[in-house]
Design an enzyme around this catalytic site. Structure first.
Site, short mmCIF file in Angstrom:
data_model
loop_
_atom_site.label_atom_id
_atom_site.label_comp_id
_atom_site.label_asym_id
_atom_site.label_seq_id
_atom_site.Cartn_x
_atom_site.Cartn_y
_atom_site.Cartn_z
N PHE A 1 0.86 -1.18 0.00
CA PHE A 1 0.00 0.00 0.00
C PHE A 1 0.89 1.23 0.00
O PHE A 1 1.95 1.25 0.65
CB PHE A 1 -0.97 0.01 1.20
CG PHE A 1 -0.31 0.18 2.54
CD1 PHE A 1 -0.13 1.45 3.09
CD2 PHE A 1 0.15 -0.91 3.25
CE1 PHE A 1 0.48 1.61 4.32
CE2 PHE A 1 0.76 -0.76 4.49
CZ PHE A 1 0.92 0.50 5.03
N HIS B 1 13.28 14.13 0.29
CA HIS B 1 12.20 14.57 -0.60
C HIS B 1 11.00 13.66 -0.39
O HIS B 1 11.00 12.52 -0.82
CB HIS B 1 12.66 14.54 -2.06
CG HIS B 1 11.61 14.93 -3.03
ND1 HIS B 1 10.85 16.08 -2.89
CD2 HIS B 1 11.17 14.34 -4.17
CE1 HIS B 1 10.00 16.18 -3.90
NE2 HIS B 1 10.17 15.12 -4.68
N VAL B 2 9.99 14.17 0.30
CA VAL B 2 8.79 13.38 0.61
C VAL B 2 7.77 13.59 -0.50
O VAL B 2 7.31 14.70 -0.74
CB VAL B 2 8.19 13.79 1.97
CG1 VAL B 2 6.93 12.97 2.26
CG2 VAL B 2 9.22 13.60 3.08
N ASP C 1 -1.35 -2.35 8.13
CA ASP C 1 -2.03 -2.07 6.87
C ASP C 1 -3.35 -1.37 7.19
O ASP C 1 -4.10 -1.84 8.06
CB ASP C 1 -2.26 -3.38 6.11
CG ASP C 1 -2.74 -3.15 4.69
OD1 ASP C 1 -3.70 -2.39 4.52
OD2 ASP C 1 -2.17 -3.74 3.76
N TRP D 1 4.80 6.58 -8.24
CA TRP D 1 6.17 6.08 -8.11
C TRP D 1 6.17 4.57 -7.92
O TRP D 1 6.93 3.85 -8.57
CB TRP D 1 6.86 6.76 -6.92
CG TRP D 1 8.32 6.43 -6.78
CD1 TRP D 1 9.37 7.07 -7.37
CD2 TRP D 1 8.89 5.38 -5.97
NE1 TRP D 1 10.56 6.49 -6.99
CE2 TRP D 1 10.30 5.44 -6.14
CE3 TRP D 1 8.35 4.41 -5.14
CZ2 TRP D 1 11.17 4.57 -5.49
CZ3 TRP D 1 9.22 3.53 -4.50
CH2 TRP D 1 10.61 3.61 -4.67
#
Length: 531
Positions: free
Chosen positions: A136, A155-156, A246, A165
């Site tokens: 996830f 870099h978030v 999760d 991504w």
């Protein structure tokens, strides 16, 4: 160590030239674990084994520059009789990727490491019936490295960027296995983003999906329940896996706490469609950000996915036939002595095909009919025991323990810990501080020393030097660029260039440095007639 060398070679081939790293791969042997799918009331849990794999990548120590972990990923592997699930539990960067000194035009080092590690663990397990890669995508400041959000180099990605991504990274693995590979595979990716319709979800698919045939898509907006569960008629609480940390697992637990009758049914959620609709209202999926749930499904030797129910039936029949074949062969233990105390004449052994022919010929044309025949012969107690023995033997043959052990040995880490030691080491990492290079370097050293302390080995870590040659175009060939339809070189009409038929003049001289395009020829654009 052989598996470590294999991972070392793979990472070396994936990393750009000039990039040096140290890899720390830790694993645990397969141990018994809770079943991913809740059993129906009155039934026992499905036998499940779990192994953990953790890979940390650091920038090596050079002169007075200390070693610092820059990225880490954790993958849990759950194995049952019919399903193998690789679950990407956590992945995080510490904000020091610039220390790797990757070439300017090189692809993402983190993406290359992630795809390579997934494929490394996935490959040996693809010989099993059905293999799933599950994850996830949820944007968060930090997962594995406390304080790393304070590092300027971190870099978030936001929620949409992170889902895209992961789709791009996993697509690299997915495309390695298709109907054109040897052996062939049916490989598909399934994405669900609660709160997004089909058109919005397709926007997250990688660019490669646009090249797939609409009649045979590789990327699909769906939850592949029939590929994960044999009996899809069960209530929804038995159709969704409960994976660690999760969001949907927490929702399942909350629904169980609100109301659940004796049949395992909830009061509020009656089916899977309602479950995913309600997921979009959960705080994790609605607090101003999206969460993507992704499954990659691999079926070896198939042109289309068979349902798990069909695969289970085929596996059961095949193993039962093998068990019955073994039972039918006379041996000294089951061949009675003749009246004179001599062994009867031993018949010649049958070939495998002849055995199958004997077993599938009337009056017993299937293993289940053979069981019924056993029940019809002799006393009820003896027949029942005999039939149970046959089925139990088939079930025993289906246990994946030997194959599971071999798969693990091919991919075990450089450092092997038991489950308790592994959790101790993970807790140690989560209690560190990676805010700033000095703290990060000190806590990297502390984590490595803790690993050595738990394992009692003298050294830990594999140095890796990148060998991938980066093309000048950044690894993207011009031919791979999508073709576009544009008007090029349009100039304002001059009186001297006016054409008798009233068309606008177009400069169609090709530009050798421009990508190939489709241009509209002269004569296709006409002036609006004067009134």
């Amino acid at each position: 160590m052989a598996s470590a060398s294999s991972l070392q070679a793979r990472l070396s081939a994936a990393l750009p030239q000039g990039v040096d790293v140290v890899a720390y791969h830790i694993s645990t042997p397969p141990t018994s674990a809770s079943a991913l799918f809740a059993p129906v009331p009155g039934q026992s849990e499905e036998t499940t084994h779990c192994e953990s794999h953790f890979l940390a990548i650091s920038s090596p120590q050079r002169d007075d520059v200390k070693e610092v972990i820059v990225f880490a990923i954790e993958i849990l592997i759950f194995t049952t009789q019919s399903l193998t699930t690789l679950f990407v539990s956590k992945a995080d960067s510490a904000g020091f990727s610039s220390r790797l000194n990757a070439p300017r035009q090189s692809p993402s080092v983190v993406a290359a490491i992630t795809a390579t590690f997934i494929e490394y663990l996935l490959g040996p397990r693809l010989s099993t019936t059905r293999v799933i890669l599950s994850l996830f995508a949820r944007s968060q400041n930090q997962y594995l490295f406390p304080g790393s959000i304070e590092n300027a180099g971190k870099h978030v990605l936001d929620d949409c960027q992170l889902i895209k991504w992961w789709c791009r990274v996993t697509d690299r693995v997915l495309r390695l296995y298709s109907d054109k590979t040897d052996p062939p595979f049916r490989s598909t990716a399934h994405l669900v983003v609660p709160g997004c319709d089909k058109a919005e979800t397709r926007a997250f698919f990688p660019a490669s999906s646009r090249q797939d045939l609409p009649s045979d898509p590789v990327w699909i907006n769906s939850y592949p329940v029939e590929l994960l569960v044999a009996d899809t008629s069960r209530p929804p609480r038995h159709l969704v896996p409960r994976l660690p940390d999760d969001p949907k697992s927490r929702f399942l637990d909350d629904l169980d706490g609100d109301f659940m009758d004796n049949g395992g049914r909830w009061r509020s959620v009656k089916n899977l469609d309602q479950f995913w609709e309600m997921m979009s209202y959960r705080q994790e999926c609605s607090a101003g950000r999206l969460v993507g749930f992704l499954w990659l499904v691999f079926s070896q030797g198939q042109t289309s996915h068979a349902s798990l129910a069909d695969l289970d039936q085929a596996s059961y029949m095949g193993n039962t036939v093998a068990a019955l074949a073994q039972e039918s062969l006379p041996t000294p233990g089951n061949s009675p002595l003749g009246e004179d105390g001599d062994l009867p004449v031993q018949p010649q052994p049958l070939s495998e095909l002849e055995m199958i022919g004997e077993l599938t010929s009337p009056p017993s044309s299937s293993p289940l009919e053979r069981v019924h025949e056993e029940l019809r012969n002799g006393s009820a107690e003896e027949s029942t025991a005999r039939a149970s023995s046959i089925l139990a033997g088939a079930a025993t043959n289906r246990e994946p323990s030997q194959e599971l052990s071999q798969q693990y040995q091919e991919t075990q880490g450089e450092l092997v810990l038991d489950a308790a030691q592994y959790q101790t080491l993970m807790n140690h990492l989560l209690q560190t501080d990676f805010a700033g290079e000095e703290l990060a370097a000190a806590n990297t050293k502390s984590w490595i020393q803790k690993a050595l302390e738990l394992s009692s080995i003298p050294r830990f870590g594999i140095p890796i030097r990148g060998r991938y040659v980066v093309a000048e175009s950044g690894g993207l060939e011009k031919s791979a660029l999508p073709q576009v339809n544009v008007l090029t070189g349009i100039r304002k009409k001059r009186k001297a260039e006016a054409v008798d038929d009233g068309t606008a003049a177009l400069d169609t001289t090709p530009n050798p440095s421009a990508p190939a395009v489709n241009t509209l020829a002269a004569g296709l654009l006409r002036k609006k007639p004067r009134s």
